[in-house]
Design a protein around this motif. Structure first.
Motif: not given
Length: 489
Positions: A72-81, A148-158
């Motif tokens: 599972p990947f956790t999506i933090d919509q506030i911090n966009r991670t 319109s462009k949304g705020r970018p998400y930082t995606v990290k694969v641990n």
């Protein structure tokens, strides 16, 4: 129906609008479309490097395709991670990652940020892209249908960097040693201290050291050894030392003692007319012991309101035959796998003679009134280990120690690590060097260390570190990697 506070609410909104208007000249406001979010993120099938054995028994490396969609990947919509809290297995190739994304639109750009103010406009994402995450996080940006462009998400694969199932020894502590080498050792961990009962120059002694842990318990360092100021009673049996109800008990001249802050105190036990010859292990209010008058009879020692008493187990003739020369015993008590209100105590001993190929293992469930001795199978039998240690660790039993004999032949001290997943009924083994790795290339092996004094003891602390204390007081510390991983949920 009238809204009593409507004028006040309108006034508040007007005030808020005024404040915002005043800040317009000082703060640059950026409005992102609400229709530019990533709703789900998952991985496809990735390749994992696996080390196995070829048909000739040599190490062989191959790649296996593993479906990673269940991570599972956790999506933090506030911090966009976006990241996976449960890291992928060690050896996973994340340079060619297939991703599955659900978003408000299919127009998704991804790439590295070229600067702090830039946007990731490198590549238009498709579900067939092979994306390289090996160089670190990437940024994904969703474009809404109104362009319109949304705020970018930082995606990290641990990714795990350590094999989670490897038992690694990080160091050997030679800076702190005993003044005199110890024999007949028994080690017990309690409240950040390791206590070692032993014999030095023919007299009983008790040494202890305080363990200092890192804030995240990723490491642990022992202090200098100290000797208890109050000498132990004469004829103390070091092997009898046992932790029960977070107190340390031991025997001297068949009498029961408890360790205290300032030394020790004798415990009076009702019905203990013959005394004890060995403390075994226990749970809650019950401690098992062996009576002093016979090698075959066990007794249950109980405590209630600090009053101690003992009763014979069953009819007093349980078919357990531990030879008088079979010191030390090694025993553990663990919750039953099918009912955590029940406890199973397992006792291991070496055989009567060194030539025997099997040791002795007996067991008792807390709901029973007698012990059973396991009938050893032809293969996978309990090894006959000189000076054995048995610990419950990583949800299984482990046994190791001095020279051993088993169905596959004789082995030198600390050559094999034996394990059991069925409460000691059957045992498997692995070459100890594959798990008990030497801390440094120039250090002595465990076999060499044991040969120097023919003495050691072992204990496990509350943070899953295994401590081996050698006869001279030097120490080895190990832990299975995944038991030290910090929780991320």
């Amino acid at each position: 129906m009238k809204i009593k506070f409507l004028p006040a609410l309108v006034g508040l909104f007007l005030t808020t609008s005024t404040f915002t208007s005043c800040l317009d000249t000082e703060v640059t406001e950026i409005t992102y479309s609400s229709d530019s979010s990533i709703k789900s993120f998952s991985l496809g099938t990735l390749k994992v490097k696996v080390t196995g054995k070829d048909k000739e028994g040599n190490d062989s490396i191959y790649y296996d395709a593993v479906d990673m969609s269940d991570y599972p990947f956790t999506i933090d919509q506030i911090n966009r991670t976006i990241e996976n809290k449960d890291s992928l297995p060690v050896g996973t190739d994340i340079s060619k990652v297939i991703t599955n994304i659900t978003a408000d639109s299919n127009y998704i750009l991804y790439g590295k940020k070229k600067s702090a103010d830039s946007e990731p406009t490198d590549t238009l994402w498709t579900s067939t892209d092979s994306i390289d995450f090996s160089f670190g996080p990437l940024q994904f940006q969703v474009t809404a249908y109104d362009m319109s462009k949304g705020r970018p998400y930082t995606v990290k694969v641990n990714l795990h960097t350590q094999d989670p199932d490897s038992l690694i020894w990080h160091s050997v502590y030679d800076t702190h040693t005993f003044t005199t080498d110890l024999t007949e050792q028994k080690a017990i961990y309690k409240d950040n201290k390791i206590y070692v009962f032993g014999t030095a120059n023919g007299a009983p002694t008790l040494q202890y050291t305080t363990i200092s842990y890192n804030s995240d318990f990723s490491g642990a360092v022992p202090g200098a050894w100290q000797e208890m100021e109050t000498p132990l009673p004469q004829n103390t049996d070091p092997y009898s030392a046992t932790l029960w109800n977070n107190e340390i008990y031991f025997l001297a001249q068949s009498k029961l003692y408890k360790l205290t802050t300032n030394g020790y105190e004798e415990i009076q036990v009702a019905n203990a007319t013959e005394g004890f010859s060995q403390l075994i292990s226990g749970y809650n209010t019950t401690l098992y012991a062996r009576k002093a008058n016979t090698e075959k009879t066990f007794t249950s020692l109980t405590v209630s309101n600090e009053a101690y008493s003992c009763t014979d187990d069953g009819d007093g003739s349980a078919p357990i035959i531990f030879p008088a020369t079979a010191q030390p015993f090694s025993a553990v008590t663990v919750p039953a796998s099918h009912n955590n209100t029940l406890y199973r105590t397992i006792v291991m001993s070496s055989g009567e003679t060194a030539s025997e190929k099997t040791g002795i293992v007996c067991s008792r469930l807390s709901s029973d009134n007698s012990w059973i001795t396991y009938t050893q199978p032809d293969t996978l039998s309990c090894p006959n280990i000189t000076n054995p240690t048995m610990i419950y660790y990583n949800k299984k039993l482990y046994a190791f120690g001095g020279a051993s004999k088993a169905s596959d032949g004789a082995h030198e001290a600390f050559a094999l690590l034996y394990s059991s997943t069925d409460n000691g009924l059957s045992w498997d083994n692995i070459a100890i060097h594959e798990t008990f790795a030497k801390p440094t290339e120039d250090d002595k092996t465990f076999t060499e260390r044991y040969a120097e004094t023919q003495s050691y003891s072992c204990t496990v602390d509350e943070h899953n570190f295994i401590w081996i204390i050698w006869g001279d007081g030097s120490m080895s510390r190990g832990r299975i990697n995944h038991l030290g991983f910090a929780p991320k949920w």
